[in-house]
Design an enzyme around this catalytic site. Structure first.
Site, short mmCIF file in Angstrom:
data_model
loop_
_atom_site.label_atom_id
_atom_site.label_comp_id
_atom_site.label_asym_id
_atom_site.label_seq_id
_atom_site.Cartn_x
_atom_site.Cartn_y
_atom_site.Cartn_z
N ASP A 1 0.85 -1.19 0.00
CA ASP A 1 0.00 0.00 0.00
C ASP A 1 0.88 1.24 0.00
O ASP A 1 1.57 1.54 0.97
CB ASP A 1 -0.90 0.00 1.24
CG ASP A 1 -1.85 1.19 1.27
OD1 ASP A 1 -2.98 1.04 0.78
OD2 ASP A 1 -1.46 2.26 1.77
N TYR B 1 3.52 9.65 -0.62
CA TYR B 1 4.65 9.03 0.08
C TYR B 1 5.96 9.17 -0.69
O TYR B 1 7.03 8.92 -0.14
CB TYR B 1 4.40 7.53 0.31
CG TYR B 1 3.12 7.19 1.02
CD1 TYR B 1 2.34 8.16 1.68
CD2 TYR B 1 2.66 5.87 1.05
CE1 TYR B 1 1.16 7.82 2.31
CE2 TYR B 1 1.48 5.52 1.68
CZ TYR B 1 0.74 6.50 2.30
OH TYR B 1 -0.43 6.16 2.93
N LYS C 1 -2.66 6.02 -4.24
CA LYS C 1 -3.70 7.00 -3.92
C LYS C 1 -3.48 8.31 -4.67
O LYS C 1 -2.34 8.71 -4.93
CB LYS C 1 -3.69 7.28 -2.40
CG LYS C 1 -3.76 6.00 -1.56
CD LYS C 1 -3.63 6.27 -0.07
CE LYS C 1 -3.44 4.97 0.70
NZ LYS C 1 -2.07 4.46 0.65
N HIS D 1 -7.24 9.97 -1.73
CA HIS D 1 -6.55 9.98 -0.45
C HIS D 1 -7.38 10.60 0.67
O HIS D 1 -7.26 10.21 1.83
CB HIS D 1 -5.21 10.72 -0.59
CG HIS D 1 -4.16 10.23 0.35
ND1 HIS D 1 -2.86 10.01 -0.03
CD2 HIS D 1 -4.21 9.90 1.65
CE1 HIS D 1 -2.16 9.57 1.02
NE2 HIS D 1 -2.96 9.50 2.05
#
Length: 282
Positions: free
Chosen positions: A53, A58, A83, A116
């Site tokens: 994930d 990120y 996301k 998100h």
């Protein structure tokens, strides 16, 4: 609830589109770019995880892609979730963001693409979700969903009668944040709940009640929290970049938390959010 006695590392939840998502996945939130993320994903895949994930936010999608491609495991056997970040919401921007994610992941498709958060407001939520549906039609994304959606946000989306329903809602969930309103609504509407930060970012691992229960089963606090999520039927996403912990987090299939201990854990709820909480936005 899941059939807990039969849970294994390869257990899955069936989404409302018929696809099967592995019940446990490695979260890579705040995993630094480069070798750190690549190693974490490699160790997870070696340990038997088949679900990673990540997210555009990120900044490690490329490292996930490198590790997956180097693993030698057929791409179709690994579930990758990513996301759409808030600043990329809107119809065209969501389509463009998905293309960037595909490129970074070095993949022809994304298993699960989710929004998100609901923070950008009603209009952009709708446009972005419309774009997700289009990405499924184009074959670039297999399943779609949302993250950090409250019951209000989910109702808003379902009232728009989308052609493709959201398959998941990914929210922070653990015994100190059970979100019963959201989980009940999701269950009633055939939306799978994904639990992020199931280990409370370490904040509650020394909680006396949790420690006492862990000792009863000869397990770590983290293992109890992961097993708690799995027994509730949540897709559980523990995050770690430590090889030993990544492996230890899979050692949750040789026991079952008894009903009375599940109730003790359920009753710890105190609405503890360990980070942001976009579910409260309009």
């Amino acid at each position: 609830m899941a059939e807990t006695a039969k849970l294994t590392l390869s257990s899955t939840a069936t989404l409302n589109d018929g696809r099967k998502i592995p019940l446990i996945g490695l979260g890579v939130y705040q995993a630094p770019k480069g070798d750190t993320t690549q190693n974490a994903v490699t160790w997870a895949l070696e340990a038997g995880y088949r679900h990673i994930d990540t997210a555009a936010l990120y900044k490690n999608e490329a490292d996930v892609g490198i590790a997956v491609n180097k693993s030698g495991i057929p791409r179709e056997e690994i579930w990758i979730t990513t996301k759409i970040w808030d600043s990329d919401q809107g119809y065209e921007k969501t389509l463009q963001a998905a293309e960037r994610s595909l490129e970074k992941l070095q993949s022809e498709y994304i298993d699960l693409l989710i929004l998100h958060s609901p923070l950008r407001g009603s209009q952009l939520r709708k446009e972005s979700y419309d774009a997700l549906q289009q990405l499924v039609r184009l074959g670039k994304v297999k399943s779609i969903g949302v993250s950090n959606y409250s019951v209000k946000h989910l109702k808003e989306l379902l009232e728009q009668k989308p052609e493709i329903k959201p398959t998941v809602n990914q929210v922070e969930i653990h015994p100190w944040l059970t979100r019963n309103d959201i989980t009940t609504f999701c269950l009633q509407n055939d939306i799978v709940v994904e639990a992020y930060s199931p280990l409370t970012k370490g904040k509650k691992l020394k909680d006396p009640t949790l420690v006492q229960i862990a000792e009863r089963y000869n397990k770590s606090s983290a293992q109890i929290l992961i097993r708690w999520g799995l027994q509730h039927g949540f897709v559980t996403l523990p995050k770690s970049i430590n090889k030993d912990r990544i492996i230890q987090n899979t050692d949750v299939y040789d026991f079952e938390i008894r009903e009375e201990d599940m109730k003790i854990l359920d009753d710890l709820d105190e609405y503890l959010t360990t980070g942001w909480d976009p579910t409260t936005c309009e």
